[in-house]
Design an enzyme around this catalytic site. Structure first.
Site, PDB file in Angstrom:
ATOM      1  CB  THR A 102     -41.819  10.522 182.850  1.00 17.00           C
ATOM      2  OG1 THR A 102     -42.332  11.676 182.186  1.00 17.00           O
ATOM      3  CG2 THR A 102     -41.522  10.882 184.305  1.00 17.00           C
ATOM      4  CE  LYS A 156     -44.255   6.072 183.151  1.00 20.56           C
ATOM      5  NZ  LYS A 156     -43.303   7.209 183.126  1.00 20.56           N
ATOM      6  CE  LYS A 170     -43.341  15.135 182.674  1.00 17.43           C
ATOM      7  NZ  LYS A 170     -43.239  14.132 181.615  1.00 17.43           N
TER       8      LYS A 170
END
Length: 294
Positions: free
Chosen positions: A99, A243, A175
């Site tokens: 990701t 993150k 995502k």
């Protein structure tokens, strides 16, 4: 192309290792590489190969799955001092599974194209158990012809392959949208269970109600089940959703959007990291909110 072909996986942590087990169980015998040698040894019983020279292994492969943590690690794997990109045959396909920011996917895909190598933007969702049994979600963005060449591999990895677009970067965008909602849902689940405990309610019974009612979310139920029992062994480290929610906020800002909940969720995860919880499972958010109400 045959039903199986030579494929490698670089980065065999929770998700990469589970994918290696999945492919091994289906007879693919992937080659694997990781900085942690113990992880490589643990995958050999599943039919995985651990070559000493991954540049040579990659040069003889049809596809390489990159399943490291972030864009910096991805660039190092591909273009660093020991990078494999310069050794790949023209037409080789690199599946980018971390990701990362959409602009990083676009830049990496463009750099790979300079070597005659194709890229598929292929982030995944669902956790190691679902990666192991082939039921994780795989978000695929890339040129039709490239995706078609890797169709047997994609179908082996997941029975939930979502074709997002032909543009690398759109998988990452999808995502980030998904993971921002996952982060919001997890913060919400931890918050209400912290409240439930303060009210004197039994948390297991409360979660049973939520799991069958309008407050249900998959990530909330999954993580809070573990949190209630004190099982914080990391399946998904707190640092990952920290993150991802941060990247999602950056992506939102890049298109001039600011919602009410995303920034708050990102702040909660950042605070959890500041409290030293980076290496715990993100289920630890319950204990964090009980001790550090935001």
């Amino acid at each position: 192309m045959s039903a199986t072909f030579q494929v490698g996986i670089v980065g065999v942590g929770n998700m990469g290792g589970a994918m290696a087990q999945r492919l091994g169980s289906l007879g693919w015998a992937p080659w694997v590489h990781d900085l942690d040698a113990a992880k490589l040894e643990g995958l050999k019983p599943f039919g995985a190969l651990a070559p000493a020279d991954i540049q040579h292994a990659a040069s003889n492969s049809v596809a390489t799955i990159v399943c490291v943590v972030d864009a910096a690690q991805t660039r190092d794997v591909l273009f660093g001092p020991q990078g494999i990109a310069a050794h790949l045959q023209p037409g080789h396909v690199v599946l980018l599974c971390p990701t990362v920011a959409p602009e990083d996917v676009e830049a990496i895909a463009a750099q790979l194209a300079g070597f005659g190598v194709d890229a598929i933007d292929a982030p995944m969702s669902g956790g190691p158990a679902r990666a192991r049994d082939g039921s994780m979600s795989l978000l695929v963005a890339g040129a039709d012809a490239v995706v078609a060449r890797c169709e047997p591999l994609l179908q082996a990895l997941s029975n939930k392959v979502f074709r997002i677009s032909t543009r690398p970067g759109d998988g990452a965008r999808t995502k980030l949208v998904n993971n921002l909602l996952a982060g919001i849902n997890l913060v919400g689940a931890a918050e209400v269970l912290a409240l439930a405990r303060r009210m004197g309610l039994d948390l297991a019974r409360t979660l049973n109600v939520i799991g069958q009612s309008s407050g249900q979310s998959w990530i909330g139920t999954d993580r809070m089940r573990r949190a209630i029992t004190g099982d914080l062994a990391p399946r998904a480290h707190m640092s990952l959703l920290a993150k991802d929610t941060r990247l999602a906020q950056q992506a939102a800002q890049s298109v001039g959007f600011e919602g009410p909940l995303g920034p708050l969720a990102a702040q909660v995860f950042a605070a959890a990291l500041d409290a030293g919880l980076a290496d715990l499972d993100d289920a630890a958010l319950l204990q964090f909110l009980e001790r550090h109400p935001c």
